[in-house]
Design a protein around this motif. Structure first.
Motif, PDB file in Angstrom:
ATOM      1  N   PRO A 111     -69.536   5.930  13.961  1.00 42.07           N
ATOM      2  CA  PRO A 111     -70.726   5.124  13.673  1.00 42.07           C
ATOM      3  C   PRO A 111     -71.908   5.968  13.200  1.00 42.07           C
ATOM      4  O   PRO A 111     -72.753   5.481  12.450  1.00 42.07           O
ATOM      5  CB  PRO A 111     -71.054   4.455  15.011  1.00 42.07           C
ATOM      6  N   ASP A 112     -71.959   7.254  13.612  1.00 44.35           N
ATOM      7  CA  ASP A 112     -73.069   8.094  13.168  1.00 44.35           C
ATOM      8  C   ASP A 112     -73.042   8.317  11.662  1.00 44.35           C
ATOM      9  O   ASP A 112     -74.069   8.597  11.052  1.00 44.35           O
ATOM     10  CB  ASP A 112     -73.011   9.459  13.874  1.00 44.35           C
ATOM     11  N   LEU A 114     -71.650   6.005   9.558  1.00 44.13           N
ATOM     12  CA  LEU A 114     -71.619   4.692   8.898  1.00 44.13           C
ATOM     13  C   LEU A 114     -72.999   4.073   8.975  1.00 44.13           C
ATOM     14  O   LEU A 114     -73.224   3.157   9.745  1.00 44.13           O
ATOM     15  CB  LEU A 114     -70.616   3.784   9.610  1.00 44.13           C
ATOM     16  N   ARG A 115     -73.949   4.586   8.222  1.00 41.67           N
ATOM     17  CA  ARG A 115     -75.303   4.066   8.397  1.00 41.67           C
ATOM     18  C   ARG A 115     -75.913   3.666   7.069  1.00 41.67           C
ATOM     19  O   ARG A 115     -77.101   3.823   6.833  1.00 41.67           O
ATOM     20  CB  ARG A 115     -76.140   5.104   9.122  1.00 41.67           C
ATOM     21  N   GLU A 116     -75.050   3.101   6.191  1.00 42.68           N
ATOM     22  CA  GLU A 116     -75.567   2.651   4.905  1.00 42.68           C
ATOM     23  C   GLU A 116     -76.560   1.509   5.043  1.00 42.68           C
ATOM     24  O   GLU A 116     -77.537   1.431   4.318  1.00 42.68           O
ATOM     25  CB  GLU A 116     -74.403   2.103   4.075  1.00 42.68           C
ATOM     26  N   LEU A 117     -76.246   0.597   5.959  1.00 40.66           N
ATOM     27  CA  LEU A 117     -77.041  -0.625   6.070  1.00 40.66           C
ATOM     28  C   LEU A 117     -78.198  -0.363   7.013  1.00 40.66           C
ATOM     29  O   LEU A 117     -78.036  -0.385   8.215  1.00 40.66           O
ATOM     30  CB  LEU A 117     -76.178  -1.763   6.623  1.00 40.66           C
ATOM     31  N   ARG A 118     -79.355  -0.092   6.455  1.00 43.87           N
ATOM     32  CA  ARG A 118     -80.491   0.170   7.336  1.00 43.87           C
ATOM     33  C   ARG A 118     -81.773  -0.286   6.677  1.00 43.87           C
ATOM     34  O   ARG A 118     -81.811  -0.628   5.516  1.00 43.87           O
ATOM     35  CB  ARG A 118     -80.550   1.636   7.686  1.00 43.87           C
TER      36      ARG A 118
ATOM     37  N   ARG B 313     -80.758  -9.598   2.034  1.00 44.75           N
ATOM     38  CA  ARG B 313     -81.294  -9.044   3.276  1.00 44.75           C
ATOM     39  C   ARG B 313     -82.688  -9.612   3.546  1.00 44.75           C
ATOM     40  O   ARG B 313     -83.042  -9.926   4.681  1.00 44.75           O
ATOM     41  CB  ARG B 313     -81.379  -7.532   3.119  1.00 44.75           C
ATOM     42  N   THR B 461     -81.935  -0.455   2.327  1.00 47.81           N
ATOM     43  CA  THR B 461     -80.718  -0.880   1.679  1.00 47.81           C
ATOM     44  C   THR B 461     -81.140  -1.492   0.365  1.00 47.81           C
ATOM     45  O   THR B 461     -81.916  -2.438   0.351  1.00 47.81           O
ATOM     46  CB  THR B 461     -80.010  -1.921   2.550  1.00 47.81           C
ATOM     47  N   GLN B 565     -84.045  -0.469  12.601  1.00 48.90           N
ATOM     48  CA  GLN B 565     -82.861  -1.074  11.983  1.00 48.90           C
ATOM     49  C   GLN B 565     -82.007   0.070  11.446  1.00 48.90           C
ATOM     50  O   GLN B 565     -81.943   0.314  10.257  1.00 48.90           O
ATOM     51  CB  GLN B 565     -83.320  -2.015  10.860  1.00 48.90           C
ATOM     52  N   HIS B 568     -76.781   1.681  13.131  1.00 50.03           N
ATOM     53  CA  HIS B 568     -75.863   2.291  14.092  1.00 50.03           C
ATOM     54  C   HIS B 568     -75.519   1.275  15.178  1.00 50.03           C
ATOM     55  O   HIS B 568     -76.403   0.783  15.872  1.00 50.03           O
ATOM     56  CB  HIS B 568     -76.529   3.514  14.708  1.00 50.03           C
TER      57      HIS B 568
END
Lengths: 119, 593
Positions: A111-112, A114-118, B313, B461, B565, B568
């Protein structure tokens, strides 16, 4: 039975739930995270069965005992637990399938990373 | 009539089963038409039952009636609110199916039934959730709709972001569901009942001597945690933008339009039937908990909405802002606020689904939902642009849309400083959508340069490089994809503009609630003025944002909020636990005193 034995199942349920949640929050691997989610769910089984337990009760199956002849544990919570297990199997299977896809598409299940969506 | 209640979840579920079994052998139009028929049948059934719903229809499934006041059976409850929600769910499902008619690209070739079957399962889960009269079935249908929603979110399994959003959604929502089940087990331990009304009586009887206790509070906090995760209340909301940004557009229409609102409905139903008695949680404490979380949700949702450039989004955050308003409306515990919230939910469902439908057209036509990349590119899509702008104004509360009426009625009921929240949240979200409309469809304002905002790329994003959902990029927009948002916007207009409709909704809500009073629901001068105020604010903000992008650009103080946000999943789980503790702390004083 002592008071400790009466409280113990509830403490176990709370402990198992919190351990699972801790594992989820600190997980470094999505497969491990899905496992932790299953651990959280196990806490619900423990709690449900503890709620329905009766001292000296036997299984609520009346093929070999006469109804009312001896105490039985609560069949309702057992039905709930069974339903809960089915739900849990579905969730685990689906999340693991999605994790396989994540591994294919991202090349990692950490998960560290996998942080594209932020934002 | 009550015999027909089980059909409401059964028709879509059976339809889904048939599609899974036979979908391989039929061409795609047949499968989709069949799904549409199943969804429409459910909607029609709910609408036929609606006039008979006062007093509420009660069905003990399989004839397991309560004996001597004790029940073990499954009870379904059909009152004005639950049947109205079933109708809403089914109609939005129909819209989503019509929208995806022929044009939505489905990965499993040779099995035309997969996508419509999943949509029908989702519908069945939501219908069951709405009419569940006992807590355990509430949980089962909660899980059913959640699991199908995870699958639908990650439906395009070849897309990296889609599967990632699906897993985040799944982990956070399932954990919330297990919290809810723990709470249900505690309530069953205390009362020996699962039917909601009977648990309420049981709690009251148990607390007759000593007032509410820690167990009632724990049950309240745990059950509400699950429902608030679904309703995406702060700080349980992190899964929602990730899921909505990546889910296929027809699925977004359902997620944002009805599923999130069902979480708010669950809170209303559970508090009203289980915890509102003397043995539950005192009204002041429940109200404090819900209003505080609602205000936080409204504020965080609208601020985050403003700073998005990924259009889907952005719409997702606007949904969060609006659920905050719904929670405040439910939380003030007033009959008029319930009426207003019900109307707001009806209007919002139509408007938000229409906006997502328009965003989907952009995605399929240009392969991007990035506001900056699309700047001025969609000038030729005039009709879609008009609908997008109208949707934005309706979101801001323009009379006579249903959103405007719902907002006006709620504002009047909540009164005081909370009115400011309603005006601000709807103005800010409406302004963000209007800004997108002005930039994308009119090309107004300076053209953002490539690499603009690069320093903040770390924390956002963008929405560029999304895969279109059609087989190839569309050269012209097919009719159903335009007709669906138009019809949805018209429906949102009908909710607010047709005289008598609002009164009907108000009566249904008050007959289902515990208030026992009937107040008339209508437009008032103050309401219209406040609606116009928020609409004007939205237009003004959008104009400033478009002409002077620097002036309202992302300031430093919003950055910590955006960094929360983080993408994680572990962080989101930690926030869920924080939220549960917060909920407990907010509701605690009643038990201590």
């Amino acid at each position: 039975m002592t008071a400790v034995m009466h409280v113990l199942p509830y403490l176990v349920a709370a402990y198992v739930f919190l351990v699972g949640a801790y594992g989820l929050a600190t997980s470094r691997n999505l497969i491990h995270a899905v496992g932790c989610l299953a651990v959280c769910q196990s806490a619900t089984y423990v709690l449900l069965l503890a709620v329905g337990y009766r001292d000296g009760g036997t299984a609520p199956v009346f093929s070999d005992i006469r109804p009312g002849s001896r105490p039985v544990v609560d069949p309702v919570v057992q039905a709930l637990t069974l339903t809960d297990i089915v739900v849990g199997a579905t969730v685990t299977a689906l999340l693991l399938a999605l994790t396989v896809q994540i591994a294919k598409r991202h090349g990692t299940v950490d998960p560290d990373e996998l942080r594209e969506l932020r934002g | 009539m009550h015999r027909l209640l089980p059909l409401l979840p059964a028709v879509p579920l059976l339809g889904a089963g048939l599609l899974v079994a036979g979908g391989r052998h039929v061409p795609r139009p047949v499968a989709e038409a069949f799904a549409c028929v199943a969804a429409a049948t459910t909607a029609a059934l709910a609408i036929v039952l609606l006039p008979h719903s006062s007093p509420p229809l009660v069905e003990w499934v399989g004839g397991w009636f309560p004996k001597g006041g004790e029940s073990v059976g499954i009870v379904l409850l059909g009152d004005g609110v639950s049947l109205g929600l079933v109708a809403l769910v089914s109609l939005i499902t129909l819209a989503a199916l019509a929208y995806s008619w022929h044009y939505f690209d489905e990965p499993p070739r040779g099995h035309a039934g997969t996508f419509p079957a999943l949509i029908l399962l989702f519908q069945g889960g939501m219908c069951g959730f709405a009419i569940a009269g006992d807590l355990f079935n509430l949980f089962v249908f909660f899980e059913l709709m959640s699991v199908v929603a995870y699958a639908l979110t990650g439906y395009r399994i070849d897309e990296a972001r889609a599967v990632q959003g699906g897993v985040t959604f799944g982990v956070v929502n399932s954990l919330g569901a297990y919290f809810m089940l723990m709470g249900i087990a505690l309530l069953y331990a205390r009362t020996g009942e699962l039917a909601m009304a009977k648990i309420g009586h049981g709690l009251d009887a148990a607390a007759a001597h000593h007032g509410p206790d820690a167990l009632a509070l724990a049950g309240f906090v745990m059950v509400l945690t699950g429902l608030l995760v679904k309703a995406a209340a702060v700080p349980f909301q992190f899964w929602l933008p990730d899921a909505h940004a990546v889910a296929p557009t027809p699925v977004c229409m359902l997620l944002s339009g009805v599923m999130v609102e069902l979480g708010a409905y669950g809170v209303w139903r559970v508090y009203g039937t289980v915890f509102s008695g003397p043995g539950g949680v005192p009204a002041a404490d429940a109200s404090r908990a819900l209003v505080v979380l609602g205000v936080l949700t409204g504020a965080v949702g609208s601020v985050m909405c403003w700073y998005q450039r990924h259009i889907k989004r952005l719409l997702a955050f606007s949904t969060i802002a609006h659920t905050g308003l719904f929670l405040v409306g439910i939380g003030v515990l007033k009959a008029e606020a319930d009426d207003g919230t019900a109307l707001y939910i009806l209007g919002h469902a139509g408007v938000k689904a229409a906006l997502f439908a328009c965003a989907g057209i952009l995605l399929d036509r240009y392969g991007s939902v990035d506001e900056l990349y699309l700047h001025g590119r969609a000038r030729r899509l005039r009709g879609v642009g008009v609908m997008f702008a109208v949707g934005a104004l309706a979101l801001a509360g323009l009379p006579p849309f249903g959103t405007g009426l719902g907002k006006a009625v709620s504002e009047e009921a909540v009164g005081g400083p909370l009115t400011v929240l309603y005006v601000a949240a709807s103005a800010l979200t409406g302004a963000a959508v209007l800004r997108v409309a002005a930039r994308v469809f009119l090309g107004l304002g300076p053209r953002p340069e490539e690499g603009d905002g690069e320093e903040s790329d770390e924390d956002e994003t963008s929405g560029a490089d999304e895969e279109p959902e059609t087989q190839k990029r569309l050269n012209h927009v097919p009719l159903p994809m335009v007709a669906v948002p138009a019809v949805l916007l018209a429906a949102a207009l009908v909710v607010g503009a047709v005289p008598g409709f609002a009164d009907m909704v108000g009566h249904a809500v008050e007959a289902a609630g515990t208030w026992g009073v009937f107040s008339s629901v209508h437009w008032t001068a103050t309401g219209v003025l406040l609606d116009l105020l928020s609409t004007l604010l939205a237009v003004g903000l959008a104009m400033v944002a478009v002409t002077r992008p620097g002036l309202l650009g992302a300031p430093g103080w919003a950055l910590p909020l955006r960094r929360l946000q983080s993408g994680h999943v572990g962080d989101y789980v930690a926030w869920l636990l924080v939220g549960t503790a917060l909920l407990g702390a907010l509701a605690l004083p009643g038990v201590l005193g």
